[in-house]
Design a protein around this motif. Structure first.
Motif, PDB file in Angstrom:
ATOM      1  N   SER A  61      19.239  -5.944   0.272  1.00 43.61           N
ATOM      2  CA  SER A  61      18.706  -7.331   0.187  1.00 43.61           C
ATOM      3  C   SER A  61      17.424  -7.461   1.001  1.00 43.61           C
ATOM      4  CB  SER A  61      19.759  -8.332   0.667  1.00 43.61           C
ATOM      5  OG  SER A  61      20.894  -8.270  -0.160  1.00 43.61           O
ATOM      6  N   ALA A  62      17.426  -6.810   2.185  1.00 45.59           N
ATOM      7  CA  ALA A  62      16.224  -6.866   3.031  1.00 45.59           C
ATOM      8  C   ALA A  62      15.037  -6.228   2.332  1.00 45.59           C
ATOM      9  CB  ALA A  62      16.503  -6.190   4.369  1.00 45.59           C
ATOM     10  N   LYS A  63      15.289  -5.088   1.589  1.00 48.49           N
ATOM     11  CA  LYS A  63      14.218  -4.444   0.852  1.00 48.49           C
ATOM     12  C   LYS A  63      13.675  -5.357  -0.256  1.00 48.49           C
ATOM     13  CE  LYS A  63      15.517   0.412   1.564  1.00 48.49           C
ATOM     14  NZ  LYS A  63      15.929   1.667   0.894  1.00 48.49           N
ATOM     15  N   GLU A  64      14.610  -6.037  -0.936  1.00 44.17           N
ATOM     16  CA  GLU A  64      14.161  -6.950  -1.988  1.00 44.17           C
ATOM     17  C   GLU A  64      13.290  -8.063  -1.411  1.00 44.17           C
ATOM     18  OE1 GLU A  64      17.604  -8.331  -3.957  1.00 44.17           O
ATOM     19  OE2 GLU A  64      18.026  -6.440  -4.982  1.00 44.17           O
ATOM     20  N   ILE A  65      13.769  -8.582  -0.253  1.00 44.73           N
ATOM     21  CA  ILE A  65      12.956  -9.642   0.409  1.00 44.73           C
ATOM     22  C   ILE A  65      11.584  -9.099   0.776  1.00 44.73           C
ATOM     23  CG2 ILE A  65      12.791 -11.100   2.453  1.00 44.73           C
ATOM     24  CD1 ILE A  65      15.857 -11.345   2.310  1.00 44.73           C
ATOM     25  N   LEU A  66      11.557  -7.846   1.269  1.00 43.23           N
ATOM     26  CA  LEU A  66      10.281  -7.240   1.656  1.00 43.23           C
ATOM     27  C   LEU A  66       9.375  -7.089   0.449  1.00 43.23           C
ATOM     28  CD1 LEU A  66       8.588  -5.890   3.857  1.00 43.23           C
ATOM     29  CD2 LEU A  66       9.752  -3.738   3.347  1.00 43.23           C
ATOM     30  N   ASN A  67       9.969  -6.642  -0.693  1.00 47.33           N
ATOM     31  CA  ASN A  67       9.151  -6.518  -1.918  1.00 47.33           C
ATOM     32  C   ASN A  67       8.592  -7.868  -2.362  1.00 47.33           C
ATOM     33  OD1 ASN A  67       9.584  -3.728  -2.079  1.00 47.33           O
ATOM     34  ND2 ASN A  67      11.510  -3.981  -3.244  1.00 47.33           N
ATOM     35  N   VAL A  68       9.477  -8.896  -2.264  1.00 47.37           N
ATOM     36  CA  VAL A  68       9.010 -10.257  -2.637  1.00 47.37           C
ATOM     37  C   VAL A  68       7.872 -10.689  -1.744  1.00 47.37           C
ATOM     38  CG1 VAL A  68       9.687 -12.677  -2.733  1.00 47.37           C
ATOM     39  CG2 VAL A  68      11.211 -10.923  -3.684  1.00 47.37           C
ATOM     40  N   LEU A  69       8.020 -10.383  -0.420  1.00 48.50           N
ATOM     41  CA  LEU A  69       6.950 -10.772   0.517  1.00 48.50           C
ATOM     42  C   LEU A  69       5.649 -10.024   0.211  1.00 48.50           C
ATOM     43  CD1 LEU A  69       8.964 -10.992   3.865  1.00 48.50           C
ATOM     44  CD2 LEU A  69       7.983 -12.880   2.534  1.00 48.50           C
ATOM     45  N   GLU A  70       5.766  -8.724  -0.136  1.00 50.52           N
ATOM     46  CA  GLU A  70       4.559  -7.967  -0.475  1.00 50.52           C
ATOM     47  C   GLU A  70       3.900  -8.523  -1.744  1.00 50.52           C
ATOM     48  OE1 GLU A  70       5.775  -3.973  -0.774  1.00 50.52           O
ATOM     49  OE2 GLU A  70       5.732  -3.581   1.410  1.00 50.52           O
ATOM     50  N   GLU A  71       4.761  -8.842  -2.746  1.00 48.06           N
ATOM     51  CA  GLU A  71       4.198  -9.455  -3.952  1.00 48.06           C
ATOM     52  C   GLU A  71       3.525 -10.790  -3.640  1.00 48.06           C
ATOM     53  OE1 GLU A  71       7.344  -9.742  -6.734  1.00 48.06           O
ATOM     54  OE2 GLU A  71       7.437  -7.595  -7.161  1.00 48.06           O
ATOM     55  N   ALA A  72       4.161 -11.562  -2.750  1.00 51.32           N
ATOM     56  CA  ALA A  72       3.570 -12.855  -2.352  1.00 51.32           C
ATOM     57  C   ALA A  72       2.244 -12.652  -1.651  1.00 51.32           C
ATOM     58  CB  ALA A  72       4.549 -13.620  -1.466  1.00 51.32           C
ATOM     59  N   ARG A  73       2.223 -11.572  -0.786  1.00 49.73           N
ATOM     60  CA  ARG A  73       0.957 -11.304  -0.098  1.00 49.73           C
ATOM     61  C   ARG A  73      -0.140 -10.926  -1.094  1.00 49.73           C
ATOM     62  NH1 ARG A  73       0.180  -6.053   3.505  1.00 49.73           N
ATOM     63  NH2 ARG A  73       0.113  -5.261   1.361  1.00 49.73           N
ATOM     64  N   ASP A  74       0.241 -10.054  -2.084  1.00 46.50           N
ATOM     65  CA  ASP A  74      -0.760  -9.679  -3.106  1.00 46.50           C
ATOM     66  C   ASP A  74      -1.233 -10.901  -3.886  1.00 46.50           C
ATOM     67  OD1 ASP A  74      -0.491  -7.086  -2.283  1.00 46.50           O
ATOM     68  OD2 ASP A  74       0.990  -6.570  -3.846  1.00 46.50           O
ATOM     69  N   THR A  75      -0.252 -11.736  -4.225  1.00 46.95           N
ATOM     70  CA  THR A  75      -0.613 -12.977  -4.955  1.00 46.95           C
ATOM     71  C   THR A  75      -1.542 -13.847  -4.119  1.00 46.95           C
ATOM     72  OG1 THR A  75       1.503 -12.917  -6.117  1.00 46.95           O
ATOM     73  CG2 THR A  75       0.297 -15.002  -6.133  1.00 46.95           C
ATOM     74  N   LEU A  76      -1.226 -13.972  -2.811  1.00 45.64           N
ATOM     75  CA  LEU A  76      -2.076 -14.781  -1.918  1.00 45.64           C
ATOM     76  C   LEU A  76      -3.462 -14.168  -1.782  1.00 45.64           C
ATOM     77  CD1 LEU A  76       0.486 -15.744   0.876  1.00 45.64           C
ATOM     78  CD2 LEU A  76      -0.569 -17.269  -0.792  1.00 45.64           C
ATOM     79  N   GLU A  77      -3.516 -12.817  -1.714  1.00 46.35           N
ATOM     80  CA  GLU A  77      -4.829 -12.177  -1.629  1.00 46.35           C
ATOM     81  C   GLU A  77      -5.650 -12.436  -2.893  1.00 46.35           C
ATOM     82  OE1 GLU A  77      -4.108  -8.112  -0.881  1.00 46.35           O
ATOM     83  OE2 GLU A  77      -3.784  -8.365   1.286  1.00 46.35           O
ATOM     84  N   ASP A  78      -4.969 -12.314  -4.083  1.00 48.68           N
ATOM     85  CA  ASP A  78      -5.697 -12.613  -5.332  1.00 48.68           C
ATOM     86  C   ASP A  78      -6.162 -14.061  -5.372  1.00 48.68           C
ATOM     87  OD1 ASP A  78      -5.258 -10.031  -6.102  1.00 48.68           O
ATOM     88  OD2 ASP A  78      -3.455 -10.498  -7.290  1.00 48.68           O
ATOM     89  N   ARG A  79      -5.255 -14.947  -4.942  1.00 47.37           N
ATOM     90  CA  ARG A  79      -5.614 -16.381  -4.922  1.00 47.37           C
ATOM     91  C   ARG A  79      -6.759 -16.640  -3.961  1.00 47.37           C
ATOM     92  NH1 ARG A  79      -6.068 -20.466  -8.166  1.00 47.37           N
ATOM     93  NH2 ARG A  79      -5.743 -22.487  -7.127  1.00 47.37           N
ATOM     94  N   TYR A  80      -6.695 -15.936  -2.827  1.00 42.28           N
ATOM     95  CA  TYR A  80      -7.764 -16.085  -1.821  1.00 42.28           C
ATOM     96  C   TYR A  80      -9.101 -15.632  -2.399  1.00 42.28           C
ATOM     97  CZ  TYR A  80     -10.594 -15.189   2.310  1.00 42.28           C
ATOM     98  OH  TYR A  80     -11.608 -15.156   3.227  1.00 42.28           O
ATOM     99  N   LYS A  81      -9.040 -14.460  -3.147  1.00 41.29           N
ATOM    100  CA  LYS A  81     -10.266 -13.966  -3.766  1.00 41.29           C
ATOM    101  C   LYS A  81     -10.804 -14.962  -4.796  1.00 41.29           C
ATOM    102  CE  LYS A  81      -9.328  -9.024  -3.156  1.00 41.29           C
ATOM    103  NZ  LYS A  81      -9.086  -7.740  -3.856  1.00 41.29           N
ATOM    104  N   GLU A  82      -9.856 -15.533  -5.591  1.00 37.58           N
ATOM    105  CA  GLU A  82     -10.290 -16.538  -6.570  1.00 37.58           C
ATOM    106  C   GLU A  82     -10.914 -17.748  -5.891  1.00 37.58           C
ATOM    107  OE1 GLU A  82      -6.936 -17.503  -8.904  1.00 37.58           O
ATOM    108  OE2 GLU A  82      -6.842 -15.573  -9.959  1.00 37.58           O
ATOM    109  N   ILE A  83     -10.237 -18.195  -4.786  1.00 44.77           N
ATOM    110  CA  ILE A  83     -10.775 -19.360  -4.044  1.00 44.77           C
ATOM    111  C   ILE A  83     -12.135 -19.016  -3.446  1.00 44.77           C
ATOM    112  CG2 ILE A  83     -10.397 -20.833  -2.041  1.00 44.77           C
ATOM    113  CD1 ILE A  83      -7.393 -20.657  -2.648  1.00 44.77           C
ATOM    114  N   GLU A  84     -12.247 -17.769  -2.913  1.00 44.47           N
ATOM    115  CA  GLU A  84     -13.518 -17.356  -2.316  1.00 44.47           C
ATOM    116  C   GLU A  84     -14.620 -17.308  -3.375  1.00 44.47           C
ATOM    117  OE1 GLU A  84     -13.386 -13.527  -0.576  1.00 44.47           O
ATOM    118  OE2 GLU A  84     -15.087 -13.902   0.751  1.00 44.47           O
TER     119      GLU A  84
END
Length: 415
Positions: A61-84
């Motif tokens: 479960s912890a690994k799944e949470i970690l994967n979700v967090l990494e995906e969220a980080r990637d999504t946030l980075e893409d969103r940040y790039k779009e916002i930038e």
């Protein structure tokens, strides 16, 4: 956004460390359990296996949470790039808008400056028009006053002339009546004498008396005819429009040489312009206060018989679109200026032609006349005056060069 991403990175790092620690702890626990498993019964081994599976499930479960967090980080980075990128696009668009606004402001400033200059020029032009209108009103009022005064003077002179003519006419009429009465008496006496002489036709004394009576009768008749002719001459001289003389008629009566007086005569062809002509000439005289002036207006050919006999003439003519200054000879009443020129030449006097109101003579500089007046280069009379610096053209005032030339010509002639 960067702060949030840093927090996510820190959380992931903490989770990774916790995972490593959990793995180590789990490994230790597995070894410990294995050792205990060998010592305990199968029931406890099952329980331990169950717990291990549960722990493994937690780790998964912890690994799944970690994967979700990494995906969220990637999504946030893409969103940040779009916002930038959006911010950069907005910044570029804003810079373009600011440049366009600055350019518009500059163009508006230039246009406003042009409008301001145009408005200033309009105000200056309007001020000039207003000044010109005021000057025109003043000149018009002065001209009307002068014309009114001139008309009143002419009217008073005409009234005096009419009064004198009427008085002379009445006197002549009385003389005619008296002469007729005397003639009737003489005729009556002659008739009586004839009646007396007729029976004594061959009487020498009667014949002599009859001859004397006839001679006396002829003398009285001649006297009566002379009085009648004088009356007609007086009437003709008093009526300006009763004669219609041509240039040839006038020139036949003008002598070739006459005695000239020390005067400067300004000759005009329009009585309304006489004051302006006088102003132009006097502006050139300057300190020559001892110059004596005469003025003469020519409206008909017969007026030239009374032209003052002066040493110097200034013949003032007005602008015409065809530049007709001296008409060609032989044109009847149309050659009035030409006839005036011929009369002055017969007097052997000096003359200057002053051509006024010519629009092309507003800015002459050092020239005496407008070179675009073509007749000056074609008409022999004007060419002669031009070569002797005796032709001047102007609009409404003389230049300093024109004043000096006219001043010197008059001074030289009056020495």
């Amino acid at each position: 956004m960067e702060g949030r991403l840093a927090d996510f990175d820190m959380a992931l790092s903490t989770l990774k460390k916790q995972q490593i620690n959990d793995k180590g702890i789990f490994h230790d626990m597995v070894e410990k359990f294995k050792n205990e498993m060998t010592k305990k019964d199968e029931t406890k081994l099952k329980e331990l296996t169950k717990k291990v599976n549960s722990a493994a499930s937690d780790v998964s479960s912890a690994k799944e949470i970690l994967n979700v967090l990494e995906e969220a980080r990637d999504t946030l980075e893409d969103r940040y790039k779009e916002i930038e990128e959006t911010i950069m696009n907005l910044e570029s668009t804003l810079n373009n808008k600011i440049s366009a606004i600055l350019k518009f402001n500059e163009e508006f400033g230039q246009t406003f400056s042009k409008y301001e200059q145009t408005f200033s020029n309009y105000e200056q032009t309007f001020s000039n028009y207003e000044t010109s209108l005021q000057t025109f009103e003043i000149k018009t009022e002065r001209k009307m006053h002068e014309m009114t005064k001139t008309f009143e003077d002419k009217s008073s002179r005409i009234k005096e002339q009419v009064k004198d003519f009427s008085k002379d006419f009445d006197q002549k009429l009385e003389e005619f009546k008296q002469a007729k009465s005397d003639l009737d008496e003489i005729l009556s006496a002659v008739k009586k004498d004839v009646d007396t002489i007729k029976p004594n036709t061959f009487n020498k004394e009667s014949l002599t008396m009859a001859f004397i009576i006839v001679v006396l009768f002829e003398f009285i008749l001649a006297l009566w005819i002379y009085l009648v002719q004088c009356g007609r001459s007086t009437y003709s001289d008093s009526s300006d429009g009763s004669q219609d003389m041509t240039a040839r008629d006038v020139l036949e009566r003008i002598p070739r040489r006459v005695a000239l007086s020390d005067f400067v005569c300004i000759v005009s062809f329009d009585e309304a312009r006489q004051t302006e002509h006088d102003t132009l000439v006097k502006s050139a005289l300057g300190t020559m206060q001892d110059i004596q002036m005469k003025y003469f207006v020519v409206r008909r050919h017969e007026h030239l018989q009374k032209l003052p006999k002066c040493k110097f003439y200034i013949m003032c003519t007005e602008f015409s679109e065809r530049h007709v200054i001296l008409e060609e000879p032989g044109l009847g009443l149309g050659d009035l200026k030409r006839c005036t020129y011929e009369v002055i030449k017969r007097y052997r006097a000096d003359m200057v032609i002053l051509y006024t109101r010519d629009p092309g003579s507003r800015s002459l500089g050092d020239e005496l006349y407008n070179p675009n007046i073509y007749c000056v280069a074609k008409q022999p009379e004007l060419m002669g005056l031009r070569d002797n610096r005796r032709f001047i053209s102007t609009y409404d005032k003389l230049t300093e060069v024109q004043k000096r030339v006219l001043h010197d010509d008059i001074a030289k002639c009056m020495k």
